[in-house]
Enzyme design. Structure first.
Site, PDB file in Angstrom:
ATOM      1  N   ASP A 416       0.863  -1.184   0.000  1.00 40.33           N
ATOM      2  CA  ASP A 416       0.000   0.000   0.000  1.00 40.33           C
ATOM      3  C   ASP A 416       0.901   1.236   0.000  1.00 40.33           C
ATOM      4  O   ASP A 416       1.530   1.556   1.018  1.00 40.33           O
ATOM      5  CB  ASP A 416      -0.892  -0.047   1.258  1.00 40.33           C
ATOM      6  CG  ASP A 416      -1.907   1.084   1.300  1.00 40.33           C
ATOM      7  OD1 ASP A 416      -1.690   2.103   0.626  1.00 40.33           O
ATOM      8  OD2 ASP A 416      -2.910   0.926   2.029  1.00 40.33           O
ATOM      9  N   HIS A 417       0.919   1.911  -1.125  1.00 39.96           N
ATOM     10  CA  HIS A 417       1.866   3.024  -1.272  1.00 39.96           C
ATOM     11  C   HIS A 417       1.453   4.258  -0.461  1.00 39.96           C
ATOM     12  O   HIS A 417       2.216   5.211  -0.344  1.00 39.96           O
ATOM     13  CB  HIS A 417       2.003   3.370  -2.759  1.00 39.96           C
ATOM     14  CG  HIS A 417       3.302   4.032  -3.108  1.00 39.96           C
ATOM     15  ND1 HIS A 417       4.306   4.255  -2.183  1.00 39.96           N
ATOM     16  CD2 HIS A 417       3.781   4.525  -4.275  1.00 39.96           C
ATOM     17  CE1 HIS A 417       5.319   4.853  -2.764  1.00 39.96           C
ATOM     18  NE2 HIS A 417       5.030   5.033  -4.032  1.00 39.96           N
ATOM     19  N   ARG A 418       0.253   4.240   0.109  1.00 37.70           N
ATOM     20  CA  ARG A 418      -0.126   5.356   0.992  1.00 37.70           C
ATOM     21  C   ARG A 418       0.722   5.333   2.255  1.00 37.70           C
ATOM     22  O   ARG A 418       0.958   6.350   2.886  1.00 37.70           O
ATOM     23  CB  ARG A 418      -1.601   5.262   1.393  1.00 37.70           C
ATOM     24  CG  ARG A 418      -2.571   5.483   0.243  1.00 37.70           C
ATOM     25  CD  ARG A 418      -3.984   5.196   0.686  1.00 37.70           C
ATOM     26  NE  ARG A 418      -4.145   3.826   1.162  1.00 37.70           N
ATOM     27  CZ  ARG A 418      -5.276   3.341   1.648  1.00 37.70           C
ATOM     28  NH1 ARG A 418      -6.331   4.107   1.758  1.00 37.70           N
ATOM     29  NH2 ARG A 418      -5.360   2.089   2.041  1.00 37.70           N
TER      30      ARG A 418
END
Ligand code: CAO
Length: 444
Positions: A416-418
């Protein structure tokens, strides 16, 4: 010259002790002639009572829930319009079921009987623009019946809101102006949340008549496929995925695994590479705790977990299920191999409970027993990352100025690149590869 005028309930036909269900003005309000003051409700219909004059409300004499009859005082109005105190037979403030103009007394009671018509028109009008909201809220719009005054219905209609979708907070569930406004706010918020308000709307799938192109057969999706499909879809569209790839040299690990397998065959325990990977992932999670975490509901805080439960994707005839192995940090490879065998057998026998699929911190999806070089697994939210494992193959690797045959295991980790930056993901997978390449590290 300004004059204080008493505004009274006009001739409302034979009705007496009629309930006030809405008061649209308050003391101090500036109002124009024909602005609606109150809404009355008889057993047959709701009627708005408009003001006969322009002026300022000095004092309200009624409130919601009061019962009034012809001649009851509604409010005191400071007005410079000519006219003076309204008489009982003054028809300029006659109630109207839906229009601002004042009909004659007889006409009022006739229209009152017909007052349901505008509300039905409102529902039909609102359908096209509110269908999305209805779907969003997953409500059936066909059967519900709203209690709302004509003014509120009109207000809702102007905003394109289907009044039957609005939950009323007023007396006996009556829909108020605030309810309509809140409904719009919340629907807009949800639409934005569902990626509808930022240019990310997607085209509807085309409806194709496949039979036009050849023979077909229709087969319903399994319950598991429907459930997992909805989750996968949500996770895919709401989480910004990146997949990081690497290869682990598992030559030594494989030799050790074979030894172990021979040793534990008598106990009927089969040790596959996956047991090592589950353990190695936990060693990496201990080193990089932000991978052993989830975003909280606000999306503003990271919940760091101090337990290590690993989900394992199991392919079953009914579809994909992801049972969770608990407290992996406290278990050895053999124990994990045993549990993995049991849990995958039970999953294929449809014996896994919902509870056994909850609480995971990180998931592994292994297609190594089947083949393929790499794939991009979908994150199993609310987890932050998932490891995809493909089939290990022997490759020529360059070592000490020469090529040597090594067993290389392809790894694909979606994250999850967040929350996780690319550099962190690269560090994690490189460390994971090192652990798998040197199984002594599993014991550290
Ligand atoms: N490379 C090479 N060989 C591998 C391997 C790998 N990465 N992983 C497993 N193998 C071998 C095993 O050693 C075993 O070999 P032997 O029978 O010769 O001993 C064989 O492949 C079969 O293993 P397995 O698949 O039965 O066992 P597993 O522990 O590796 O996996 C399970 C168990 C339940 C994860 C697996 O059966 C499964 O269901 N995989 C599918 C998961 C899936 O569908 N993922 C997709 C999700 S994304 O849509």
């Amino acid at each position: 010259m300004a004059e204080i005028k008493q505004v009274i309930v006009p001739d409302i036909g034979d009705y007496k002790d009629v309930s006030i269900i809405d008061v649209m003005v308050k003391a101090g309000d500036k109002i124009n002639a024909e602005d609606n003051l109150i809404t009355l409700e008889t057993d047959k219909a709701a009627m708005d009572v408009p003001s006969p004059y322009t002026g300022v409300v000095k004092e309200l004499k009624v409130k919601v829930g009061d019962k009034v009859s012809q001649g009851s005082v509604i409010l005191m109005l400071e007005s410079s319009d000519s006219g003076g105190v309204l008489q009982k037979n003054d028809q300029s403030s006659q109630p109207t079921p839906n229009k601002a103009t004042a009909p004659a007394a007889k006409e009022v009671s006739e229209k009152a009987v017909e007052a349901k018509v505008p509300s039905q028109v409102a529902r039909a009008d609102a359908q096209p623009s509110t269908q999305g909201m209805a779907q969003l809220l997953n409500r059936d719009t066909s059967s519900a019946k709203a209690h709302a005054s004509p003014a509120i219905r009109r207000f809702a209609r102007e905003l394109g809101v289907d009044i039957v979708l609005v939950k009323g907070s007023g007396e006996k569930g009556r829909v108020t102006k605030d309810d309509v406004q809140n409904f719009v706010k919340s629907a807009l918020g949800q639409t934005r949340g569902a990626a509808g308000g930022n240019g990310l709307q997607v085209l509807a799938m085309p409806v194709v008549d496949f039979a036009k192109f050849g023979a077909i057969e229709s087969k319903p999706l399994s319950r598991i496929k429907k459930l997992s499909g909805a989750n996968l879809h949500r996770n895919w569209v709401t989480i910004p995925h990146i997949t990081q790839f690497d290869e682990a040299d598992i030559t030594e690990m494989e030799a050790f695994r074979k030894e172990l397998n021979a040793e534990y065959a008598k106990q009927n325990i089969k040790i596959t590479p996956l047991a090592f990977m589950i353990k190695a992932v936990v060693v990496a999670l201990q080193k990089y705790p932000e991978f052993n975490a989830s975003l909280d509901a606000s999306g503003e805080n990271l919940i760091l977990k101090q337990y290590f439960h690993i989900g394992v994707a199991v392919d079953t005839p009914e579809g994909l299920v992801v049972p969770v192995l608990r407290d992996v940090d406290k278990k050895g490879i053999v124990q994990l191999a045993k549990e993995l065998g049991e849990i995958s057998t039970r999953a294929r026998e449809k014996k896994i409970t919902a509870a056994e699929m909850q609480g995971g911190c990180f998931s592994i999806s292994s297609l190594g027993g089947i083949g393929g070089t790499a794939f991009t697994p979908i994150i199993n939210a609310p987890e932050l990352a998932i490891l995809g494992v493909s089939k290990a193959i022997i490759k020529p690797m360059h070592q000490d100025d020469t090529f040597v045959a090594r067993l290389m295991l392809p790894l694909s980790m979606s994250y999850d690149h967040r929350v996780i930056d690319g550099a962190a993901a690269a560090r994690f997978i490189v460390f994971l590869s090192q652990v798998l390449s040197d199984t002594r590290r599993l014991a550290l």
